[in-house]
Design a protein around this motif. Structure first.
Motif, PDB file in Angstrom:
ATOM      1  N   ALA A  20       0.840  -1.207   0.000  1.00 13.26           N
ATOM      2  CA  ALA A  20       0.000   0.000   0.000  1.00 13.26           C
ATOM      3  C   ALA A  20       0.870   1.250   0.000  1.00 13.26           C
ATOM      4  CB  ALA A  20      -0.911  -0.013   1.230  1.00 13.26           C
ATOM      5  N   ARG A  36      -7.246   1.063   4.580  1.00 11.32           N
ATOM      6  CA  ARG A  36      -8.167   0.749   3.476  1.00 11.32           C
ATOM      7  C   ARG A  36      -7.395   0.232   2.255  1.00 11.32           C
ATOM      8  NH1 ARG A  36     -11.150   5.293   5.397  1.00 11.32           N
ATOM      9  NH2 ARG A  36     -10.033   6.694   3.988  1.00 11.32           N
ATOM     10  N   LYS A  37      -6.293   0.927   1.938  1.00  7.18           N
ATOM     11  CA  LYS A  37      -5.499   0.516   0.776  1.00  7.18           C
ATOM     12  C   LYS A  37      -4.871  -0.865   1.008  1.00  7.18           C
ATOM     13  CE  LYS A  37      -4.471   2.531  -2.478  1.00  7.18           C
ATOM     14  NZ  LYS A  37      -5.010   2.495  -3.861  1.00  7.18           N
ATOM     15  N   GLN A  77      -7.419  -3.515   0.467  1.00 10.98           N
ATOM     16  CA  GLN A  77      -7.662  -3.707  -0.949  1.00 10.98           C
ATOM     17  C   GLN A  77      -6.559  -4.551  -1.577  1.00 10.98           C
ATOM     18  OE1 GLN A  77      -7.981   0.243  -2.575  1.00 10.98           O
ATOM     19  NE2 GLN A  77      -9.924   0.683  -1.570  1.00 10.98           N
ATOM     20  N   MET A  81      -6.857  -8.234  -0.467  1.00 11.65           N
ATOM     21  CA  MET A  81      -7.980  -8.932  -1.079  1.00 11.65           C
ATOM     22  C   MET A  81      -7.666  -9.309  -2.531  1.00 11.65           C
ATOM     23  SD  MET A  81     -10.209  -9.400   1.205  1.00 11.65           S
ATOM     24  CE  MET A  81     -11.586  -9.944   0.206  1.00 11.65           C
ATOM     25  N   LYS A  82      -6.931  -8.440  -3.226  1.00 10.48           N
ATOM     26  CA  LYS A  82      -6.561  -8.740  -4.620  1.00 10.48           C
ATOM     27  C   LYS A  82      -5.582  -9.893  -4.683  1.00 10.48           C
ATOM     28  CE  LYS A  82      -7.197  -4.084  -6.508  1.00 10.48           C
ATOM     29  NZ  LYS A  82      -6.523  -2.900  -7.095  1.00 10.48           N
TER      30      LYS A  82
END
Length: 205
Positions: free
Chosen positions: A179, A195-196, A199, A202-203
Motif C-alpha cells: 500500500a 483501506r489501501k 484492498q 484482497m486482490k
C-alpha cells in the motif's frame, strides 16, 4: 513429527481448532484458534508434544510463530501451555524485542511468567535468538516500513490494525508495504493506509 496439517476447518473451541484431513479430525491447540474460519481450507503449522499420558498438537498460522514456540520450550520451566500463551499475548516481534531489551516489565505480563521465569527467558533465549537469525529478521521487519513518503509510526499502526482484523504479522507487513508503494510520495492517514492495505490483500487472495 507432524510438520503441518492441511484440511478443512470443522469447528473451534476456546483454545483449539479442529481440522479434518483425510477423514480424521485433528484437535490443534492454538494461540488464536479463530484465525481460521469454519468451513475453509487451512494449513496449520504444527509442533507435536508426546508424553506418557498425552499426545498434543500445537498449531500456528506461520513458521515464525512455531519456531519461536519451539525456542520457548527450550527455556527451563516453560511448558507448552505457557509458551502458547506467550505467543498469543503478542507478536513474535514484540516478544523478541522484549527479550533483547531485557524488558522484565513486558515479560512478566505474559500469562504464567513471573519475575524468575522472565529472567530465565532473557538469560537462555537472548543468544539463541541471535544465532537463529531473529535479531536480523526483526531489524529487517522495521526496515520494511521505513520508506520515503510515510512514517514508520503510521505504517506500524496500520500493521497493528490489520493484525487486529485477523491477519498474521507477515501478511499485515506485506500488505502495508505494498500500500505504501502505491501511495508513492503521498503522506496518507492511517485510515487511508488501512483501506489501501485491505484492498491490496484482497486482490492477492
Amino acid at each position: 513429527m507432524i510438520d503441518f496439517i492441511r484440511g478443512q476447518v470443522a469447528y473451534h473451541s476456546l483454545d483449539a481448532v479442529i481440522v479434518e484431513a483425510s477423514g480424521v479430525g485433528y484437535r490443534i491447540f492454538c494461540p488464536h484458534p479463530f484465525y481460521w474460519k469454519e468451513g475453509e481450507m487451512a494449513q496449520v503449522f504444527t509442533h507435536q508434544v508426546v508424553r506418557e499420558d498425552s499426545q498434543n498438537l500445537y498449531g500456528f498460522a506461520n513458521t515464525d510463530e512455531r519456531d519461536l514456540f519451539r525456542l520457548l520450550l527450550e527455556v527451563s520451566g516453560i511448558g507448552p501451555k505457557v509458551a502458547l500463551a506467550a505467543i498469543g499475548a503478542g507478536s513474535p516481534r514484540e516478544l523478541v524485542e522484549a527479550v533483547q531489551r531485557e524488558d522484565l516489565r513486558f515479560l512478566t505480563k505474559l500469562p504464567g511468567v513471573g519475575k524468575k521465569t522472565a529472567q530465565r527467558l532473557i538469560l537462555e533465549l537472548k543468544d539463541k535468538l541471535e544465532k537463529a537469525g531473529w535479531t536480523s529478521l526483526i531489524r529487517g521487519a522495521k526496515d520494511v516500513v521505513d520508506t520515503p513518503g510515510y512514517t514508520a509510526q503510521a505504517s506500524q499502526e496500520a500493521i497493528d490494525a490489520l493484525m487486529a482484523l485477523g491477519y498474521n504479522e507477515s501478511e499485515a507487513q506485506a500488505a502495508v508495504h505494498q500500500a505504501g508503494e502505491a501511495f508513492g510520495e503521498e503522506n496518507p492517514s492511517v485510515d487511508e493506509w488501512i483501506r489501501k492495505a485491505l484492498q491490496v490483500s484482497m486482490k492477492a487472495k
